[in-house]
Design a protein around this motif. Sequence first.
Motif: not given
Length: 136
Positions: A119-128
């Motif tokens: 659900m996009g969790v890894n993308r958001r975490r990596i971008e942060r």
Amino acid sequence: MLKIIFTTVAVAALGLGIWVRSIAPPARYHDRFAVPEADTQTEGGFIAVRRTDEKGFARLVETIAATPRSGRLAGQVEDGHVSFVTRTRIMGFPDVTNVLRTEKGVAIRGHLVVGKGDMGVNRRRIERWLRDAGLS
């Protein structure tokens, strides 16, 4: 009868929690991956690539290491390859992140271990992490 159902559910939840906490062995998840030319959404994860130097790579590793519920799985900055496991707050489901030093900079891949979609969790975490390390 209600007491038996409650006890069965509680034991099943405890068993699931123990299983989830034991499924991120370093040998299986500390791997190198094909580095794409640009940021790429994958099934169950995300890969980001950035131009940076060795200091930027080290800053990114420090940023990830300081994240709550994240721990080093394997590797060192000096190796140019470090892997982390980050667990969800309640159930402790693991996501694995591999950080590679490349010729052009850094590549970071986050992916789930259990399930099919993150659900996009890894993308958001990596971008942060990239933003916090000054690499966005």
